[in-house]
Design an enzyme around this catalytic site. Structure first.
Site, PDB file in Angstrom:
ATOM      1  CG  ASP A  33      28.492  -1.490  25.283  1.00 23.12           C
ATOM      2  OD1 ASP A  33      29.259  -2.281  25.879  1.00 23.12           O
ATOM      3  OD2 ASP A  33      28.696  -1.099  24.119  1.00 23.12           O
TER       4      ASP A  33
ATOM      5  CG  ASP B 288      32.889   0.283  24.818  1.00 21.09           C
ATOM      6  OD1 ASP B 288      33.739   1.158  25.083  1.00 21.09           O
ATOM      7  OD2 ASP B 288      32.742  -0.222  23.691  1.00 21.09           O
TER       8      ASP B 288
ATOM      9  CG  ASP C   6      28.959  -6.317  22.880  1.00 22.31           C
ATOM     10  OD1 ASP C   6      28.353  -7.357  23.209  1.00 22.31           O
ATOM     11  OD2 ASP C   6      29.065  -5.902  21.707  1.00 22.31           O
TER      12      ASP C   6
ATOM     13  CD  GLU D 219      34.509  -3.525  24.764  1.00 20.77           C
ATOM     14  OE1 GLU D 219      34.274  -3.032  25.884  1.00 20.77           O
ATOM     15  OE2 GLU D 219      33.625  -3.773  23.926  1.00 20.77           O
TER      16      GLU D 219
END
Ligand code: 1YM
Length: 642
Positions: free
Chosen positions: A506, A504, A508, A431
């Site tokens: 998280d 990541d 997102d 990403e």
């Protein structure tokens, strides 16, 4: 509702109009000849037969309301209408009431000879007598001329005389029947099938009210659509979760010969879907009318695109391109429909193709001419389909050309590995560019390739195949993999046997991961089935205690580590990585890339139905299930990352 025809005698039907007489023995001997078979489809054919008689009465302008009831036993059905009532007068020659003749003799005509658009033809319109023949109980009640009449039948024969039962107001016909278990191996009707049929009739005959009652469940459904086929089209779009690319629908309504109604629109869906009807009867196998409609669409759209010179250079538009995404409904009325095929669900009249072609083409060309913005949107949709088709063909050709030339087509941002052996090669889909940079530096370039993705990937659950294939991020991914997609998929051309999603830790990152998995699931399912797809797990925390370094993937792991080490070696230093970009190449290598120390989770499908349902809930166009999913879980979530 428009009355189409009043029949040869208008309202003044008399028993002498009935011409052909034949007993019902042949029907009981060879039921398949009359209703297609004695399976569930044949069983339901009995309902359609009686229902269609009631609908004919409505179409001819004499009835406005039809009720169907499935009795408690699941095998007795009552159909009633508020029409004129089947005639009850005495036939002068046969000395029997018309009702009895209609229900006990094959093709007892009058009605079907010369009456314009009855549902007669093929398996349909074989007549109510077929239902009498194949029922062990049938009761007919007719309200006509202030009197309610009743007559009972069994296995094709009258078992009572026609008798007056009541003084009543109004008029209509009610038929209750129970299929003969000697004929049908199973006599359980399907309420859903009946309800669906009634709903379709309500769309086809606007203004007509149809009611379905399921006595067993007490449920009652009422179908009535003033908007007719336009409402039907809207419903098909909702059901198929399809999004139209133009705000209006093309509509054609014609009262004169042949009466016809057509509505259609283009959607983002990669499929075309045609729903055609002749005399109110579905023709799921299409036929000559559908062929005419298809060729009209192709000609009208091509003509518009050519006249306005809209085709990009080097692109050719095929007939399929012009129809991609179309949802169309055509309802046509013919005096003498010829139905073909095993189940008589295909129209054969040869003259119809050219008629429909001319009618629809002229009207559609007019529509395009007077609605420029919609016409342009349609043209763009068609061009997109052509581009996607040539893109997937190009992808296939690249795959076919083999690995040497294939390498020339690799996306620019891919940092490929030097190994050409797929078994040992790994692709990390990363990403963002900054994480991509760290990964490129931290990888082992011999066998590890890095493909950075920018931002969020297209949600393939809500997009057409053409959109998917023209999406830059996804087409780069497909080129890097080398194995093509969907129909052009070829596993032997896969360039990496480990495909790792590195995002990541998280929300997102999780979202992008879900979007990519949706793409793999819908278009590269064999990669998941073959166990080639993995999720890499970069740590969320770095915990330094004295000289020791620990990595934790989540809060639970971090807390456990801290608790274990509490009091062992001085104060712990905890670092939370905000994203992969924050990790230096060395750390990324040590924690996530190096096969000796990393954690890779293999993506598998445990339960196809549950996977399918989850994808539809989380990624589908319909917002409501997603909203419910979130609301159900909201109380269990302590912190929401938005
Ligand atoms: C629940 C089923 O069959 N209704 C129905 C059938 C007929 C008529 C009215 C009717 C038709 C005509 C004249 C005509 C039928 N008539 C015939 C036949 N509901 C249901 N409602 N009067 C009444 O077409 O001229 C067959 S069915 F043969 F008499 F014409």
């Amino acid at each position: 509702m428009a009355g189409r025809n009043n029949g040869p005698n208008g309202n003044s039907y008399t028993a002498k109009d009935i011409t052909v007489l034949e007993g019902l023995e042949p029907v009981r001997k060879r039921p398949g000849m009359y209703i297609g078979g004695v399976d569930s489809a044949g069983l339901h054919h009995l309902v359609w037969e009686i229902l269609d008689n009631a609908v004919d009465e409505a179409m001819n302008g004499h009835a406005s309301r039809i009720e169907v009831m499935l009795h408690n036993d699941g095998s007795t059905v009552t159909v009633s209408d508020n029409g004129r009532g089947i005639p009850t007068d005495m036939h002068p020659k046969f000395k029997k009431p018309a009702l009895e003749l209609i229900l006990t003799t094959l093709h007892a005509g009058g009605k079907f000879e010369g009456l314009n658009y009855s549902h007669s033809g093929g398996l349909h319109g074989v007549g109510a007598s077929v239902v009498t023949a194949l029922s062990d109980r049938l009761v007919a009640r007719v309200k006509r001329g202030g009197v309610e009449w009743e007559q009972k039948f069994a296995r094709g024969k009258a078992i009572s005389a026609l008798k007056e039962v009541n003084q009543v107001r109004g008029s209509g016909t009610t038929i209750t029947f129970h299929p003969d278990p000697e004929i049908f191996p199973s006599i359980t009707f399907k309420p859903k099938l009946i309800a669906e049929r009634l709903e379709t009739k309500a769309y086809l005959h606007k203004g007509l009210t149809l009611i379905f009652r399921d006595q067993a469940t007490g449920e009652e459904s009422k179908y009535h659509h003033e908007d007719g086929l336009r409402a039907y089209l809207a419903q098909l779009l909702v059901e198929g979760q399809k999004k139209a690319v133009i705000p209006e629908v093309f509509t054609l309504e014609r009262e004169d010969e042949p009466p016809l109604e057509c509505v259609l629109t283009w959607t983002e869906s990669p499929e075309e879907s045609f729903h055609t009807f002749v005399n109110g009867i579905p023709t799921p196998f299409g036929g000559t009318h559908e062929a005419g409609l298809k060729s009209a669409i192709v000609k009208a759209v091509r003509n518009y695109i050519n006249v306005h010179d809209l085709t990009p250079k080097g692109l050719t538009l095929t007939a399929e391109d012009t129809r991609e995404g179309i949802v169309a409904i055509l309802s046509l009325y013919l005096k003498e429909p010829q139905f073909q095929g095993q189940t008589k669900e295909k129209l054969g009249n040869p003259e119809v193709t050219a008629q429909i072609d001319t009618l629809v083409r002229t009207a559609l060309e007019n529509f395009l001419l007077h609605n420029r913005s919609q016409a342009d949107a349609i043209a763009q949709r068609v061009i997109l389909a052509a581009k996607a088709r040539s893109a997937s063909r190009a992808a296939l050709e690249t795959v076919r050309k083999g690995s040497v030339s294939h390498r020339l087509n690799l996306p620019g941002k891919l940092a490929d590995c030097s190994s050409t052996s797929p078994e040992m090669s790994e692709l990390f889909i990363v990403e963002g560019d900054s994480a991509g940079g760290s990964a490129k530096q931290g990888r082992d370039r011999i066998f590890q390739a890095i493909l950075p993705l920018r931002g969020k990937v297209l949600n393939t659950e809500q997009a057409s195949l053409s959109k998917v294939l023209t999406n830059k991020e996804l087409s780069d991914l497909v080129s890097a993999l080398g194995c093509g997609v969907d129909k052009s998929f070829d596993l032997s051309k896969l360039r990496y046997h480990k495909i790792c999603l590195l995002m990541d830790a998280d929300s997102d990152g999780n979202h992008i991961c879900t979007l990519l998995l949706t793409f793999f699931y819908r278009h590269l399912l064999d990669l998941i089935r073959g166990g080639y797809v993995y999720i890499a797990r970069p740590p969320l925390y770095k915990i330094e205690i004295g000289k020791e370094v620990f990595w934790a993937n989540d809060d639970t792991e971090k807390d456990r580590l801290l608790a274990q080490r509490n009091g062992h070696a001085g104060k712990a230093q905890v670092q939370r990585f905000k994203g992969l970009g924050e990790m230096n190449p060395h750390t990324l290598k040590e924690t996530t890339l190096d096969p000796r120390s990393r954690t890779l989770l293999r993506v598998t499908i445990e339960n196809v139905e549950r996977t399918e349902a989850s994808i539809q809930t989380l990624m589908g166009r319909d917002v409501q299930p997603r909203f419910e999913f979130i609301m159900n879980r909201a109380p269990k979530v302590e912190e929401v990352d938005v």
